[in-house]
Design an enzyme around this catalytic site. Sequence first.
Site, short mmCIF file in Angstrom:
data_model
loop_
_atom_site.label_atom_id
_atom_site.label_comp_id
_atom_site.label_asym_id
_atom_site.label_seq_id
_atom_site.Cartn_x
_atom_site.Cartn_y
_atom_site.Cartn_z
N HIS A 207 0.89 -0.92 0.34
CA HIS A 207 -0.50 -0.54 -0.20
C HIS A 207 0.76 1.45 0.13
CE1 HIS A 207 1.25 -0.11 4.05
NE2 HIS A 207 0.76 0.29 4.80
N ASP B 179 0.77 5.32 2.34
CA ASP B 179 0.70 6.12 3.33
C ASP B 179 -0.77 7.21 2.98
OD1 ASP B 179 1.65 4.25 4.90
OD2 ASP B 179 3.21 4.60 5.32
N HIS C 20 4.67 -0.07 -0.28
CA HIS C 20 5.25 -1.08 1.08
C HIS C 20 4.68 -1.67 1.35
CE1 HIS C 20 3.95 3.00 3.23
NE2 HIS C 20 3.74 1.65 4.47
N ARG D 26 6.95 -9.02 16.58
CA ARG D 26 7.50 -8.41 15.80
C ARG D 26 6.60 -6.76 16.25
NH1 ARG D 26 6.26 -4.95 10.97
NH2 ARG D 26 8.23 -4.67 9.72
#
Length: 664
Positions: free
Chosen positions: A536, A538, A608, A618
């Site tokens: 996507h 931002d 990204h 994570r």
Amino acid sequence: MRERIWAPPPPLLLLLPLLLPQPLWGGPQDSARRESEREPGPLQPFDLLYASGAAAYYRGDYEQAVRDLEEALRSHRRLREIRARCARRCAVHHPLAPPGAGPGAELLFFRSLLERARCYRSCETQRLGGPASRHRVSEDVRSDFQRRVPYNYLQRAYIKLNQLEKAVEAAHTFFVANPEHMEMQQNIENYRAMAGVEALQLVDREAKLHLESYNAGVKHYEADDFEMAIKYFEQALREYFIEDTECRTLCEGPQRFEEYEYLGYKPGLYEAIAVGEYVKALECAKAYLLCHPDDEDVLDNVDYYESLLDDSIDPASIEAREDLTMFVKRHKLESELIKSAAEGLGFSYTEPNYWIRYGGRQDENRVPSGVNIEGAEVHGLSMGKKLSPKIDRDLREGGPLLYENITFVYNSEQLNGTQRVLLDNVLSEEQCRELYSVATGIMIVGDGYRGKTSPHTPNEKFEGATVLKALKSGYEGRVPLKSARLFYDISEKARKIVESYFMLNSTLYFSYTHMVCRTALSGQQDRRNDLSHPIHADNCLLDPEANECWKEPPAYTFRDYSALLYMNDDFEGGEFIFTEMDAKTVTASIKPKCGRMISFSSGGENPHGVKAVTKGQRCAVALWFTLDPLYRELERIQADEVIAILDEEQQGKHELNINPKDEL
């Protein structure tokens, strides 16, 4: 202060939109849709059917999953039809009495309003076969249906049942609303390869009537069939206004249609020119300018069309189309009412620009085929291609990193992109451990995603917390206050680094600050081919097939820069990746570790995502920034206030720490 259109009596202020005249373009009776008659039995709540279908899918009962999910979609559509029909029926049978003058004059209005409400509730209960409260659903379910998530389950279930054609329909329907979903795009390509499914066979089961008419008009235009093109464009406008009327009956007040660009006047006026109807073309152009008054192309075209009129026609006598004129007039009136109410109630209201044109969705040529090119050149109409919008600021990088021990790793060129930087040692090992400890103490499952446990993939659990929540938790003693403040301090450190490195000429403000953790769910990692976070951008809607990124709602169009600050590396997978606009070609891959920070500009130049986290957890601090102070993060401002209070308290403690000898 802007001059108000009127100053109505305060008790009636917010009800006046109900008295506005019906649109001139016709009411719901013009709709081509047929409304079903009363249900043979009580209508089943679509949220319960959806939950049952999802549960059946996860236990491997795909036939039951299909039955329940299809029934949930049907129930959802039927519920909307019933509510719209009852609202229209009661509006006709119980018109609102306009308020008069003098004491108690508004009582007739409120009486008619209550009668309409009673009519609506009775109609709804009768047609639903039970109380309407059974059909109230959570925001999560509402969001899932808006994003067409049930179709994601359906396409998987249909594949399990070897029903390829239905799987393709479901997959395409989901993908239309989620064009950034790389896994679904791959699924559709796989289905095409399996059965030779052509593009013409792809069906959007949730397609809007007016958009289908609009697309049909575009096809006729491209085939030089301008008469049919005009017919379909006019039909699309009629259907749009019917859709708008239905939406108002369901919701009341002005509505924002964020998923599509509904106003198709610009293409419509082009088709009118092609058959020499310059008066209609001028009407359409002037209508378009009501929404986009600064569009240079159309302003030039208005001059051109006026020059083509007969000498007997006064260009000033030709006005914008009546349908859009009334539409915009009503919108402005409602806007003034909201602003007036906001002043009376003591809060500020800034109207969003609903008409702004993002993404440059324009025809390649300002003048279509069929128009005399020589005439076009005389009137200054360029025939060149329109360029995609560029970042409207100087692109610079390489500024100072401001803090000692920070290690520069890669710049934009080394990361194969634009406005990118990778840094290490932004956090120390001790700070990473402290932040991770805060995360485990304050994180909420689905924070930032309406409580959805797995908003991006069903194979991971998502948790998050904002900086304000961290400070409140520290203030309440749930986590060490010093550790909670570290979250605030390191995010400010990251902001200063980004602002300095990219050599920005204006202040960079926080748009959103979020501590996030993604945890791989055991038993669900075998043969995974999805991403932890789909590809996507931002601040725009990534459209891989068109190789474009549309800067329009619901994207966060005000975001300018992004950063991710990692806290750990004791997990498997989870690499951050940049891709080309196709959402497939990886241009850079970054393995997270303690203290590493990746930062980049937020637009379509930097698609990204995150690869699947297949083992462990994570964690990172995700940061989004804006150059526009109007879009500053509200929670950040509140966090600033909390920090100021804490600093004052700390200062007070130091001032009260008096040496006993000084008291003598």
